[in-house]
Design an enzyme around this catalytic site. Structure first.
Site, mmCIF file in Angstrom:
data_model
loop_
_atom_site.group_PDB
_atom_site.id
_atom_site.type_symbol
_atom_site.label_atom_id
_atom_site.label_comp_id
_atom_site.label_asym_id
_atom_site.label_seq_id
_atom_site.Cartn_x
_atom_site.Cartn_y
_atom_site.Cartn_z
ATOM 1 N N HIS A 37 36.360 -38.299 -9.366
ATOM 2 C CA HIS A 37 36.759 -39.357 -10.295
ATOM 3 C C HIS A 37 37.830 -40.205 -9.611
ATOM 4 C CE1 HIS A 37 39.891 -36.343 -10.616
ATOM 5 N NE2 HIS A 37 40.695 -37.383 -10.797
ATOM 6 N N HIS A 121 42.054 -43.976 -5.288
ATOM 7 C CA HIS A 121 41.388 -43.065 -4.360
ATOM 8 C C HIS A 121 40.533 -42.090 -5.151
ATOM 9 C CE1 HIS A 121 44.774 -40.788 -5.927
ATOM 10 N NE2 HIS A 121 44.019 -39.727 -5.719
HETATM 11 O O1 3AM Z 1 42.905 -38.061 -9.092
HETATM 12 P P1 3AM Z 1 43.590 -37.039 -8.263
HETATM 13 O O2 3AM Z 1 42.714 -35.872 -7.928
HETATM 14 O O3 3AM Z 1 44.291 -37.599 -7.080
HETATM 15 O O4 3AM Z 1 46.402 -34.417 -8.981
HETATM 16 C C1 3AM Z 1 45.943 -34.760 -10.262
HETATM 17 C C2 3AM Z 1 44.659 -35.561 -10.195
HETATM 18 O O5 3AM Z 1 44.784 -36.491 -9.148
HETATM 19 C C3 3AM Z 1 46.866 -35.772 -10.874
HETATM 20 O O6 3AM Z 1 46.095 -36.347 -11.896
HETATM 21 C C4 3AM Z 1 44.735 -36.333 -11.504
HETATM 22 C C5 3AM Z 1 43.899 -35.732 -12.598
HETATM 23 O O7 3AM Z 1 44.298 -34.404 -12.851
HETATM 24 N N1 3AM Z 1 48.098 -35.177 -11.381
HETATM 25 C C6 3AM Z 1 48.306 -33.909 -11.770
HETATM 26 N N2 3AM Z 1 49.580 -33.758 -12.184
HETATM 27 C C7 3AM Z 1 50.195 -34.950 -12.022
HETATM 28 C C8 3AM Z 1 51.514 -35.420 -12.260
HETATM 29 N N3 3AM Z 1 52.459 -34.624 -12.754
HETATM 30 C C9 3AM Z 1 49.256 -35.861 -11.507
HETATM 31 N N4 3AM Z 1 49.560 -37.131 -11.249
HETATM 32 C C10 3AM Z 1 50.827 -37.522 -11.494
HETATM 33 N N5 3AM Z 1 51.777 -36.706 -11.996
#
Ligand code: 3AM
Length: 178
Positions: A37, A121
């Site tokens: 995603h 990304h």
């Molecule tokens: O889309 P990606 O995979 O880069 O790493 C988590 C994931 O990122 C991120 O939110 C997306 C969906 O779970 N994520 C998890 N905790 C987070 C936080 N505390 C976070 N992003 C920002 N702050």
């Protein structure tokens, strides 16, 4: 509920980017295709009444559909260590505009501003101590990766259940773009 707002990807494209996964990078935990995603805004844990307010705010948002192209690969690092391997997104002012609108809508219902810069990304793998030279090799090998453009016709509120190996993401609500 632990929530985030994102763009889900057509299956063809998921397969295309899943094909980038290789063995041979120790410490890489590859994201399964069902979890690919593009995050627009991480929300985090909220009680049900907040989730409802957030849903209203997002439903009231008027956005326009657009085309998006995934291109290039790279890594994010924290404290000098690469922790994420991702597929990049071609520069896209319409995507930035949508992300901005979502950010504004969420702040209006009282969420704390997101301080981190939006770096669109799709996460391919999470990295635990992956060797630098392997990552450099991967980035070099796939830097010219460029997928077919696809039409973004809605964005999605996802819930996420943290798992040991992989989280489980569920599309809770889709918000149509005109
Ligand atoms: O889309 P990606 O995979 O880069 O790493 C988590 C994931 O990122 C991120 O939110 C997306 C969906 O779970 N994520 C998890 N905790 C987070 C936080 N505390 C976070 N992003 C920002 N702050």
């Amino acid at each position: 509920m632990r929530l985030f707002v994102g763009i889900d990807l057509p299956w063809e494209l998921r397969h295309r980017i899943a094909a980038l996964a290789t063995t041979g990078i120790q410490g890489a935990r590859w994201v399964p295709p069902e979890n690919f995603h593009l995050t627009l805004r991480f929300i985090g844990e909220v009680p049900p009444h907040r989730a409802e307010e957030i849903d209203w705010a997002l439903a009231a948002l008027r956005g326009k559909g657009f085309e998006l192209t995934l291109a290039g690969v790279g890594t994010f690092s924290k404290g000098g260590r690469a922790n994420t391997l991702f597929v990049g997104v071609e520069r896209n002012p319409r995507l930035e505009h949508l992300q901005n609108k979502i950010e504004t809508a969420l702040q209006r219902v009282g969420l704390e501003p997101e301080r981190r810069r939006f770096q669109p990304h799709v996460t391919l793998a999470r990295l635990d101590n992956a060797p630098e030279f392997k990552l450099a090799g991967f980035v070099q090998a796939h830097n010219l990766f460029r997928a077919e453009a696809f039409a973004v016709e809605h964005f999605t509120m996802f819930s996420s259940q943290l798992g040991k190996e992989q989280s489980v993401y569920t599309a809770e609500v889709e918000y149509e773009l005109g």
